[in-house]
Design a protein around this motif. Sequence first.
Motif, mmCIF file in Angstrom:
data_model
loop_
_atom_site.group_PDB
_atom_site.id
_atom_site.type_symbol
_atom_site.label_atom_id
_atom_site.label_comp_id
_atom_site.label_asym_id
_atom_site.label_seq_id
_atom_site.Cartn_x
_atom_site.Cartn_y
_atom_site.Cartn_z
ATOM 1 N N PHE A 164 0.826 -1.204 0.000
ATOM 2 C CA PHE A 164 0.000 0.000 0.000
ATOM 3 C C PHE A 164 0.860 1.254 0.000
ATOM 4 C CE2 PHE A 164 -1.798 3.554 2.368
ATOM 5 C CZ PHE A 164 -2.916 3.838 1.595
ATOM 6 N N THR A 165 1.912 1.266 0.831
ATOM 7 C CA THR A 165 2.780 2.441 0.907
ATOM 8 C C THR A 165 3.416 2.730 -0.437
ATOM 9 O OG1 THR A 165 3.276 1.899 3.213
ATOM 10 C CG2 THR A 165 4.733 3.463 2.125
ATOM 11 N N ARG A 166 3.951 1.688 -1.072
ATOM 12 C CA ARG A 166 4.558 1.872 -2.386
ATOM 13 C C ARG A 166 3.524 2.390 -3.395
ATOM 14 N NH1 ARG A 166 9.971 2.238 -1.638
ATOM 15 N NH2 ARG A 166 11.033 0.226 -1.417
ATOM 16 N N ALA A 167 2.336 1.813 -3.349
ATOM 17 C CA ALA A 167 1.305 2.196 -4.318
ATOM 18 C C ALA A 167 0.852 3.634 -4.109
ATOM 19 C CB ALA A 167 0.117 1.238 -4.219
ATOM 20 N N ALA A 168 0.690 4.039 -2.849
ATOM 21 C CA ALA A 168 0.246 5.403 -2.567
ATOM 22 C C ALA A 168 1.283 6.416 -3.041
ATOM 23 C CB ALA A 168 -0.029 5.566 -1.073
ATOM 24 N N LEU A 323 -6.677 0.685 -5.931
ATOM 25 C CA LEU A 323 -5.319 1.225 -6.004
ATOM 26 C C LEU A 323 -4.285 0.149 -6.308
ATOM 27 C CD1 LEU A 323 -3.167 3.421 -5.610
ATOM 28 C CD2 LEU A 323 -3.289 2.967 -3.145
ATOM 29 N N LEU A 324 -4.305 -0.948 -5.549
ATOM 30 C CA LEU A 324 -3.266 -1.960 -5.722
ATOM 31 C C LEU A 324 -3.348 -2.623 -7.090
ATOM 32 C CD1 LEU A 324 -3.136 -3.625 -2.188
ATOM 33 C CD2 LEU A 324 -1.578 -1.941 -3.178
ATOM 34 N N GLU A 325 -4.555 -2.848 -7.578
ATOM 35 C CA GLU A 325 -4.699 -3.448 -8.911
ATOM 36 C C GLU A 325 -4.141 -2.514 -9.983
ATOM 37 O OE1 GLU A 325 -8.628 -4.755 -9.827
ATOM 38 O OE2 GLU A 325 -8.865 -5.886 -7.950
ATOM 39 N N HIS A 326 -4.463 -1.213 -9.864
ATOM 40 C CA HIS A 326 -3.975 -0.229 -10.833
ATOM 41 C C HIS A 326 -2.454 -0.122 -10.762
ATOM 42 C CE1 HIS A 326 -4.476 3.144 -13.557
ATOM 43 N NE2 HIS A 326 -3.654 3.872 -12.788
ATOM 44 N N PHE A 327 -1.939 -0.143 -9.562
ATOM 45 C CA PHE A 327 -0.494 -0.086 -9.331
ATOM 46 C C PHE A 327 0.201 -1.282 -9.973
ATOM 47 C CE2 PHE A 327 2.846 -1.294 -6.039
ATOM 48 C CZ PHE A 327 3.777 -0.332 -6.412
ATOM 49 N N GLU A 328 -0.277 -2.471 -9.681
ATOM 50 C CA GLU A 328 0.341 -3.686 -10.211
ATOM 51 C C GLU A 328 0.269 -3.737 -11.738
ATOM 52 O OE1 GLU A 328 2.009 -5.952 -8.729
ATOM 53 O OE2 GLU A 328 1.546 -5.786 -6.596
#
Length: 417
Positions: A164-168, A323-328
């Motif tokens: 989460f931190t990386r993605a944010a 967020l995490l899906e978009h990030f990945e």
Amino acid sequence: MIRIGIVGCGRILNAHLQGYKKLREAGVDNFRITALVARKEEDALMFRRRGEGPPPRPPVLPPESGDPLAAPHTYVSDFQDDVEVHVYTDYRQMIADGVVDAVNDFTTLALHHQIAEHAFAHGLHLLTQKPLAISVKAARRMVETARERGLTFGTFENVRQGRFTRAARWAVEKGLIGEPQMALIGSLGGLWSPDKVVADTPWRHRKLEGGGGGSIDIGVHQFHLLRYVFGEVAWVNAVARTLEPVRYRRDEQGHIIQEVPVDVDDTYLAVAGFENEAIAQLLWSWGGHGAALEIPGAPVFWGSEGCIKGGQLFDDDGRATPLLEHFEANLSPEERERFFPLGLTDPFAIQQLDWLQAIEQGRDPETSGQEGLHDLACAFAMLESSVARRQVTLAEVLSGAVNAYQAEIDAHYGLAW
């Protein structure tokens, strides 16, 4: 081969050993644990070799909590069996014997600057568990000494490598919510409320051993996340209180087995301002009778074009994207390797790998001692602000210009400005 000495064999060591185990499973073979140090020899033997030593300590948290303190009991022999692991009750003897090149300091907070001083004097690299030190002055000395001697110095802050931190941070850098404006983080009450001894460790409630209460133990985590995602903090305005002046250890039947007088905070409410003019509200409490307050969706980050809330990216039309899906899905290969090297996702493994690589490359790790110093200064700024009854700047805290709360600590350890 980097020979590592681990100083401090408490419950958190399981999570660190799990991280090292994952590195070995990923093919990282440039290190060996060659020493364990604990005040009691049996505490070190508890982690050396499976099938030997005393039984593991009972857990303080269930595995499903996901807390590092709930990591399964792990032995050094689970991932290495080709070197002798020396056991000591004094870190100074370990260093004098010359059996290590680098030190992991997982001891209680009051020892951090003392272990650093001895390690650096003997040319050893160091990774210190957060919070970095018992005071800002102590942390500054650690950072300055490591820099002067050209040694690798890191703060173990596992918040940084979480998905989460990386993605944010990535979302803010990519402009997905516009310019940073506001953030909200924290909760009131919960697992240790209203008067339990936190993590069954009385030292956390004593100023000269823990520096502060939740403000330091939890505050450094919160500020690390905020700084990483939104930028550097410029000022803090806060109130800290001790709602429960006595805490209790109880047996399984609920009978009191120890009373622990408290002289640090268990509650804080704070506002922080960033150099980019964004603002954040932080709150925390280990007190609070009755029901706890969890803030739905927190931590929340608002920008000029949207927000991150509850793991979702929201735009101004209310459309939500996980967020995490978009990030990945949108990470470049270079970003993926930088954030999750060797495909690792465990924050403990990633941070240890970065520290080991930093030693080999003659640099500091991403979560450097300097990073830990700034997190600590932000956390102590809450206490200094509460004592001064005014807004304080980070520059004032880092320089020692504002030091009323910490003065007692610095005097006790001979750390006067």
